[in-house]
Design a protein around this motif. Structure first.
Motif, PDB file in Angstrom:
ATOM      1  N   GLU A  17      -8.692 -60.048  -0.362  1.00  0.00           N
ATOM      2  CA  GLU A  17      -9.617 -59.368  -1.275  1.00  0.00           C
ATOM      3  C   GLU A  17     -10.097 -60.288  -2.397  1.00  0.00           C
ATOM      4  OE1 GLU A  17     -10.791 -56.507  -0.544  1.00  0.00           O
ATOM      5  OE2 GLU A  17      -9.391 -55.887   1.017  1.00  0.00           O
ATOM      6  N   ILE A  18     -10.279 -61.565  -2.093  1.00  0.00           N
ATOM      7  CA  ILE A  18     -10.734 -62.507  -3.118  1.00  0.00           C
ATOM      8  C   ILE A  18     -12.158 -62.209  -3.567  1.00  0.00           C
ATOM      9  CG2 ILE A  18     -11.617 -64.209  -1.473  1.00  0.00           C
ATOM     10  CD1 ILE A  18     -10.631 -66.403  -3.372  1.00  0.00           C
ATOM     11  N   GLN A  19     -12.905 -61.446  -2.776  1.00  0.00           N
ATOM     12  CA  GLN A  19     -14.288 -61.173  -3.125  1.00  0.00           C
ATOM     13  C   GLN A  19     -14.409 -60.298  -4.371  1.00  0.00           C
ATOM     14  OE1 GLN A  19     -12.744 -59.641  -0.644  1.00  0.00           O
ATOM     15  NE2 GLN A  19     -12.833 -57.578  -1.471  1.00  0.00           N
ATOM     16  N   THR A  20     -13.306 -59.773  -4.894  1.00  0.00           N
ATOM     17  CA  THR A  20     -13.366 -59.024  -6.147  1.00  0.00           C
ATOM     18  C   THR A  20     -13.674 -59.930  -7.332  1.00  0.00           C
ATOM     19  OG1 THR A  20     -10.981 -59.249  -6.476  1.00  0.00           O
ATOM     20  CG2 THR A  20     -11.745 -57.288  -5.296  1.00  0.00           C
ATOM     21  N   VAL A  21     -13.538 -61.249  -7.115  1.00  0.00           N
ATOM     22  CA  VAL A  21     -13.847 -62.210  -8.181  1.00  0.00           C
ATOM     23  C   VAL A  21     -15.227 -62.804  -7.906  1.00  0.00           C
ATOM     24  CG1 VAL A  21     -13.114 -64.284  -9.402  1.00  0.00           C
ATOM     25  CG2 VAL A  21     -11.395 -62.760  -8.378  1.00  0.00           C
ATOM     26  N   PRO A  22     -16.234 -62.531  -8.732  1.00  0.00           N
ATOM     27  CA  PRO A  22     -17.577 -63.080  -8.503  1.00  0.00           C
ATOM     28  C   PRO A  22     -17.557 -64.606  -8.494  1.00  0.00           C
ATOM     29  CG  PRO A  22     -17.623 -61.368 -10.197  1.00  0.00           C
ATOM     30  CD  PRO A  22     -16.183 -61.672  -9.933  1.00  0.00           C
ATOM     31  N   GLY A  23     -18.294 -65.199  -7.538  1.00  0.00           N
ATOM     32  CA  GLY A  23     -18.376 -66.648  -7.461  1.00  0.00           C
ATOM     33  C   GLY A  23     -17.193 -67.306  -6.782  1.00  0.00           C
ATOM     34  N   TRP A  24     -16.389 -66.521  -6.062  1.00  0.00           N
ATOM     35  CA  TRP A  24     -15.179 -67.044  -5.418  1.00  0.00           C
ATOM     36  C   TRP A  24     -15.471 -68.157  -4.424  1.00  0.00           C
ATOM     37  CZ3 TRP A  24     -14.972 -66.799  -0.155  1.00  0.00           C
ATOM     38  CH2 TRP A  24     -15.910 -65.944   0.456  1.00  0.00           C
ATOM     39  N   GLU A  25     -16.674 -68.125  -3.784  1.00  0.00           N
ATOM     40  CA  GLU A  25     -16.950 -69.088  -2.720  1.00  0.00           C
ATOM     41  C   GLU A  25     -17.027 -70.525  -3.238  1.00  0.00           C
ATOM     42  OE1 GLU A  25     -18.784 -66.563  -3.621  1.00  0.00           O
ATOM     43  OE2 GLU A  25     -20.902 -67.094  -3.828  1.00  0.00           O
ATOM     44  N   THR A  26     -17.462 -70.711  -4.483  1.00  0.00           N
ATOM     45  CA  THR A  26     -17.505 -72.077  -5.028  1.00  0.00           C
ATOM     46  C   THR A  26     -16.090 -72.626  -5.209  1.00  0.00           C
ATOM     47  OG1 THR A  26     -17.615 -71.218  -7.285  1.00  0.00           O
ATOM     48  CG2 THR A  26     -19.702 -71.681  -6.175  1.00  0.00           C
TER      49      THR A  26
END
Length: 446
Positions: A118-127
């Motif tokens: 559930e890392i997508q709860t943090v905006p900008g996780w992909e960078t």
């Protein structure tokens, strides 16, 4: 005040990492999904809500532990924690730094693996993930299907740097293992008593489906649970995620798609039906809604199998739910529909096997349920019939396959039915080039 909040969050991260590294994963029932063995990649674990993505991450961790990887080199970290609410992308680096503070012996010396749930709860996780892949000896697993990130977006956000593992609800083999039933090594050759037990379990699977939490529930409780899954998917993964304002049209579309499994769906016809009922909507919006529902893995669409892109676009697609148990939860007819449940189970099994799938229109105007091409390029034509006891039904199914054979050689041609007794009843009538098998037996193949 702000520095105090940040300090508390960093302390939470440190404690979560320490707790995770000190925890041994419990024995896990094997999921059939597999992760490609490609080094230095992010692995995106995607699928419908509640289908078992977190469980699969833990299974992958346990596999590496069993293979001899030190426990401290495997970090499972869930971001679905209220203490991490408001976390920003710049703070994700704390996970990396706190981990290597606790395990400095691994940094730049050996490969470690992060399982970030559930890392997508943090905006900008992909960078952050891209930086980790570029600068650290870390393999990364990510999963998620929240309102901020859906299915294939996990992979595409990493710009082609992620391999993809799709997690479906349990297949029949997994349902057997979940209930403690031994899976036969060779399903073609089992004793009569075992065959009856497996056929009974398969009938239960077509009714109860494969969502883990739905196993062993009563019909009423299962229906409430699955309808809740769909409501959550609709409102969080479609309405909130894509800012859909025409919720009336979306709910009508959802009910139409889930309430008419294995049927052809025409956007043009549905558009005119809505307009006649006073529901304003555009065709473009309906197409977008369908894409959102498929991306959230609620429904699966099967196009016409043809080399012509124009024919594929102009012919209606067939629609199936992602699990057979969704059929009785949304079918308003009140009738048991084993045929549609069986077709849905076969489709999902084909997708689980990585097949490219379409349906076939024969020269005589008949329709074959599936044309499936596996990853090795082998093509199989599959017709699904729940009951072959009636000679007229057998003749209709065989006629369809006979009409298809000349234009699809050297494809294998398969007729899947519900029980072994149906297979035996057809032996005298089976045309050359056609194989009749019980669907449960076919699904249990290695």
């Amino acid at each position: 005040m702000l520095s105090s909040i940040r300090g508390h969050m960093r302390e939470v991260i440190r404690q979560k990492i320490a707790d995770a590294l000190a925890t041994t994963p419990p024995p896990l029932t094997r999921r059939d999904a597999r992760v490609p063995g490609i080094p230095r990649k992010a692995h995106a674990v995607i699928g419908m809500r509640r289908s078992g993505k977190t469980y699969f991450l833990l299974q992958c961790l346990a596999d590496r532990l069993a293979a001899g990887v030190p426990r401290e080199a495997l970090l499972y970290f869930s971001f679905e924690d209220e203490r991490l609410a408001g976390m920003e992308s710049g703070q994700l680096g704390w996970v990396l730094e706190e981990y290597f503070t606790l395990c400095p012996q691994f940094r730049d010396r050996r490969q470690v693996t992060f399982f970030l749930d559930e890392i997508q709860t943090v905006p900008g996780w992909e960078t952050f993930i891209r930086r980790v892949l570029d600068t650290e000896k870390v393999d990364v697993f990510v999963s998620g299907s929240s309102a901020r990130l859906l299915s294939r977006e996990v992979a595409t956000a990493l710009r082609g740097r992620a391999t993809e593992t799709v997690i479906f609800p349990f297949g029949f083999r997994e349902v057997l293992r979940h209930h403690g039933i031994e899976v036969p090594e060779n399903p073609k050759f089992v004793p009569k008593a075992e065959r009856s037990r497996l056929e009974h379990a398969f009938g239960d699977y077509l009714t109860s489906g494969g969502f883990p939490e739905a196993q062993s529930l009563t019909a009423r409780d299962r229906m409430v649970l699955l309808q809740g899954y769909v409501d959550t998917c609709i409102f969080r993964d479609v309405v909130e995620r894509h800012a859909i304002t025409n919720v009336v049209a979306l709910r009508r579309l959802e009910r139409q798609l889930l309430g008419a499994p294995a049927s052809h769906f025409s956007v043009n016809k549905f558009y005119h039906d809505l307009r006649s009922q006073g529901v304003p909507v555009s065709k473009d919006l309906l197409h977008q809604m369908m894409a959102h529902l498929e991306d959230a893995f609620l429904v699966r669409f099967v196009p016409l199998a043809t080399s012509s892109e124009r024919k594929r676009q102009v012919n209606p697609r067939k629609v199936y739910p992602v699990d057979p148990a969704l059929i009785p939860a949304f079918d308003r007819s009140g009738k048991a529909n084993l045929g549609h449940a069986l077709g849905t189970a076969v489709l999902i099994e084909l997708q689980r096997r990585g097949c490219e799938i379409g349906y076939v229109l024969t020269p005589g105007g008949f329709e074959v349920d599936f044309s499936a091409t596996d990853p090795e390029g082998r093509n199989t034509l599959i017709q699904v019939a729940a009951d072959l006891s009636d000679p007229a039904t057998r003749e209709r199914e065989f006629r369809t396959l006979r009409d298809t054979l000349p234009s699809h050689r050297p494809a294998q041609t398969l007729l899947l039915t519900l029980t072994s007794s149906d297979v035996q009843a057809t032996q005298a009538d089976v045309p050359p080039g056609v194989t009749v098998r019980a669907a449960w037996e076919w699904m249990l193949e290695a």
